[in-house]
Design a protein around this motif. Structure first.
Motif, short mmCIF file in Angstrom:
data_model
loop_
_atom_site.label_atom_id
_atom_site.label_comp_id
_atom_site.label_asym_id
_atom_site.label_seq_id
_atom_site.Cartn_x
_atom_site.Cartn_y
_atom_site.Cartn_z
N VAL A 74 0.84 -1.19 0.00
CA VAL A 74 0.00 0.00 0.00
C VAL A 74 0.88 1.24 0.00
CG1 VAL A 74 -0.20 0.02 2.54
CG2 VAL A 74 -1.91 1.22 1.14
N ILE A 75 0.49 2.23 -0.81
CA ILE A 75 1.12 3.55 -0.80
C ILE A 75 0.17 4.51 -0.11
CG2 ILE A 75 2.08 5.44 -2.16
CD1 ILE A 75 2.73 3.44 -4.35
N GLY A 170 -1.12 -2.92 -8.97
CA GLY A 170 -1.07 -3.85 -7.86
C GLY A 170 -0.86 -3.25 -6.49
N TYR A 171 -0.89 -1.92 -6.37
CA TYR A 171 -0.75 -1.29 -5.06
C TYR A 171 -2.13 -0.90 -4.53
CZ TYR A 171 4.30 -0.61 -5.79
OH TYR A 171 5.63 -0.80 -5.99
N ALA A 172 -2.37 -1.14 -3.26
CA ALA A 172 -3.48 -0.49 -2.59
C ALA A 172 -3.12 0.97 -2.38
CB ALA A 172 -3.77 -1.16 -1.26
N VAL A 173 -4.12 1.81 -2.27
CA VAL A 173 -3.92 3.24 -2.06
C VAL A 173 -4.68 3.66 -0.80
CG1 VAL A 173 -4.56 5.54 -2.91
CG2 VAL A 173 -3.43 3.90 -4.44
N ALA A 174 -3.99 4.35 0.10
CA ALA A 174 -4.64 4.92 1.28
C ALA A 174 -4.40 6.43 1.27
CB ALA A 174 -4.09 4.31 2.57
N ASP A 208 -0.03 -5.97 3.27
CA ASP A 208 1.23 -6.55 3.70
C ASP A 208 1.94 -5.54 4.62
OD1 ASP A 208 3.76 -7.57 4.05
OD2 ASP A 208 4.12 -7.99 1.92
N PRO A 209 2.10 -5.82 5.90
CA PRO A 209 2.69 -4.84 6.82
C PRO A 209 4.15 -4.52 6.49
CG PRO A 209 2.47 -6.98 7.89
CD PRO A 209 1.74 -7.08 6.58
N ASN A 210 4.80 -5.38 5.70
CA ASN A 210 6.19 -5.14 5.33
C ASN A 210 6.33 -4.38 4.03
OD1 ASN A 210 7.29 -6.62 7.57
ND2 ASN A 210 6.66 -8.51 6.52
N ARG A 211 5.20 -4.05 3.40
CA ARG A 211 5.24 -3.28 2.15
C ARG A 211 4.28 -2.09 2.24
NH1 ARG A 211 4.07 -7.02 -2.79
NH2 ARG A 211 2.68 -8.06 -1.29
#
Length: 645
Positions: A74-75, A170-174, A208-211
């Motif tokens: 996630v970004i 493929g990235y989640a966005v917050a 993923d808490p590491n990404r």
């Protein structure tokens, strides 16, 4: 668009009591909405949590990608200037601001939600008593289900949005909301983001808490840095990109209080102060006004570097009038001295024109407007390197998306001019050589292929004089191990730039274009002269925006090309043009049409544009459109002068 969520059934901070320690609670889902991008419909979730500083309700948005596999990277886009709407927020500041903003998108108000503090600076006069009515506040919009708008912290166009790019790859966005308009102090704003990051890391199977990565500009950049420096609360991310970030608040206060008054005329400094006092009071609310106390040590460059432990990319411009670029370069140097992972890129756009423009008018400068090395290129590559998504490939088009020849020519120029920058720039090159990237090239000089294949071809072309003959198998290793050779001997100068033209689209802007020069190795860039004085140095581009001109003035421009080792061409033929009158609001000469435009902006029939934009009725540069501005336009329409600073 409205946000429509459908509900569902040392001096350590703790020693000086800067941060409280309320228990961390899990976020809860408020509701969902839809966001459509390129024919794909994404679910946007609104999450609520209570911050651990004072227990206030906070919010963030989250959208998951439709490609890649969970748990997703996630970004996080830190947005300090948007409203989170009330409702669903029950916060009084959210409710009042949302109500007024929906009535009038040009709405601005005062810092009335800040609790009184005896050490706050007045926003009208530094020596006066603080009055919240003197402190102007503004917002850029209301958060919507369009996460591009809410997360667009870098001023990108829709076609080039990193938010949309992230979701497509493929990235989640917050999107987090610092909500500066709600009377926040520095500690609370810092904890708000730390809590949001912790909440995202506690979504097993989804995130993923590491990404987890963060990014932001200005206040959002500080929110990409300080939440990861809280003593006693270890929190790291896989990658952070901070653009124009404040770092050393002791130094920033010194500049505001002691440096700017010496170099800015009183009227301009007064306008600067009106803007600077608000963020300064945010910091004073936590640290107090006396910058010599030990609590202030914690917001200095060396101490921030000592506590920060996440990989970071720092981006800034030399013409930044709000946050000096040295804030980023000093932090980068301090992190590297401690053996920490840090890269930086500084856009060389000349010095800020403090003598003629206020801090707010200068803003953060032009960033990458005059450079082929786009911020989105650096940002996306950094995230791909540090926290890759689980997809087969990421597509870039050369030169449509990114012109690799121009980008790497600029990289070469930077290395040749500053050999000490070689490893930093080589790192940025290696991120562009990521095997996850596939370049599609329509340029016969370089092939299509994977990141390593294409970057090796670009390096072999631009470093041919040094005998570079690398390949896809060794290019990343050689770049990261410092094997890029020093710039060799190149005695051929570029050709003289041709077809230089100058055009003024507004009273305070001049646009230059020209045909590119050629060189036996590579053109490094161009030097631009205005009235025979060096104005700016840019990379291998073919256009430039001069934002330091004034209205109703004639200017003469010439340019010269230089290559990557410093050989220069002769100067071009001059291009002469005159800027428009500040009272010419429609480009057809000052007449009754301009008077009506000014009346409409003063009466808020339409938005009062910023003074340096075409069509703005803010003739006197007071940051608002007034009856006095209408009178100036009337005077000019009757043949008189259009008087402005």
């Amino acid at each position: 668009m409205k946000l429509l969520f459908w509900p569902r059934s040392s001096s350590l901070f703790c020693l000086v009591v800067l941060f409280l320690a309320l228990p961390v609670h899990a976020a809860d889902l408020l509701g969902t909405s839809n966001y459509v991008l390129n024919g794909r419909s994404y679910t946007v979730e609104a999450w609520h949590y209570n911050n651990t500083q004072d227990g206030t309700s906070e919010y963030f948005l989250l959208a998951l990608p439709l490609v890649g596999s969970a748990p997703h990277p996630v970004i996080v886009f830190n947005n300090p200037y948007f409203l989170f709407p009330g409702p669903p927020s029950t916060n009084q500041a959210d409710i009042e601001w949302t109500t007024e903003y929906r009535r009038n998108p040009n709405y601005s108000s005062t810092d009335r939600f800040r609790r009184p503090h005896p050490e706050y600076y007045s926003c009208r006069d530094r020596l006066s008593s603080w009055n919240p009515g003197d402190c102007a506040m503004s917002v850029f919009g209301i958060a919507t289900e369009d996460v591009h708008l809410s997360g667009n912290v870098a001023g990108e166009t829709k076609a080039n949005s990193t938010v949309d790019w992230a979701l497509s790859n493929g990235y989640a966005v917050a999107v987090t909301f610092i909500r500066h308009y709600a009377g926040r102090d520095f500690a609370t704003g810092t904890v708000v983001i730390a809590d949001a990051i912790q909440s995202l890391k506690n979504m097993p199977g989804r995130i993923d808490p590491n990404r987890v990565g963060v990014t932001g500009v200005s206040g959002g950049a500080g929110a990409s840095l300080y939440p990861f420096t809280i003593p006693g609360r270890p929190l790291n991310v896989a990658a952070a990109v901070a653009e124009a970030t404040p770092v050393d608040w002791r130094e920033l206060f010194h500049i505001a209080l002691h440096v700017l008054p010496q170099i800015q005329p009183p009227l301009i400094y007064s306008r600067s102060w009106n803007w600077m006092a608000v963020p300064m009071n945010v910091v004073i609310g936590t640290l107090g006004r006396d910058t010599t106390t030990s609590s202030w040590d914690l917001v200095t460059t060396n101490q921030v570097a000592a506590r920060y432990n996440s990989p970071i990319l720092l981006i800034a411009g030399t013409d930044d009038g709000m946050i000096p670029y040295t804030q980023s370069t000093n932090l980068n140097s301090a992190l590297l001295a401690l053996g920490k992972a840090s890269n930086g890129w500084i856009y060389e756009n000349g010095a800020p024109d403090y003598a003629n423009r206020s801090v707010q008018e200068l803003a953060h400068g032009v960033f990458d407007a005059n450079s082929p090395v786009k911020r989105r290129f650096l940002t996306r590559n950094f995230f791909l390197h540090r926290m890759p998504p689980a997809i087969p490939e990421v597509l870039y088009r050369h030169p449509q998306d990114f012109d690799l020849i121009s980008i790497f020519s600029t990289f070469r120029q930077r290395i040749c001019a500053a050999p000490g920058e070689k490893q930093n720039v080589a790192d940025l090159m290696s991120y562009a050589a990521n095997p996850l990237i596939r370049y599609v090239s329509t340029d016969q000089r370089i092939p299509s292929g994977t990141g390593p294949e294409v970057v090796a071809a670009v390096l072999n072309l631009l470093w041919s004089a040094e005998g570079v003959q690398w390949n896809a198998q060794n290019v990343i290793m050689l770049l990261r191990s410092g094997n890029l050779p020093n710039c060799g001997q190149d005695v051929g100068a570029p050709t003289v730039p041709q077809n230089l033209t100058a055009h003024s689209p507004s009273a305070y802007r001049m646009e230059l274009t020209w045909s590119p020069s050629s060189d036996n190795v590579a053109v490094g860039g161009y030097r631009i002269y205005r009235d025979s004085v060096l104005l700016s140095t840019v990379g291998p581009v073919t256009s430039y925006s001069d934002l330091s001109v004034t209205h109703s003035q004639s200017y003469s421009y010439t340019i010269e090309a230089f290559d990557t080792v410093g050989n220069s061409s002769a100067r071009s033929a001059p291009a002469v043009a005159m800027t428009m009158s500040a009272c010419d609001l429609n480009g057809g000469g000052v007449d009754t049409v301009d008077i009506q435009i000014a009346v409409n902006q003063v009466n808020r029939v339409v938005v009062c544009l910023p003074w340096d934009q075409f069509g703005s009725a803010d003739i006197d540069r007071s940051q608002t459109c007034t009856v006095a501005d209408i009178q100036r336009v009337v005077n000019a329409a009757l043949g008189g002068s259009c008087v402005s600073p």
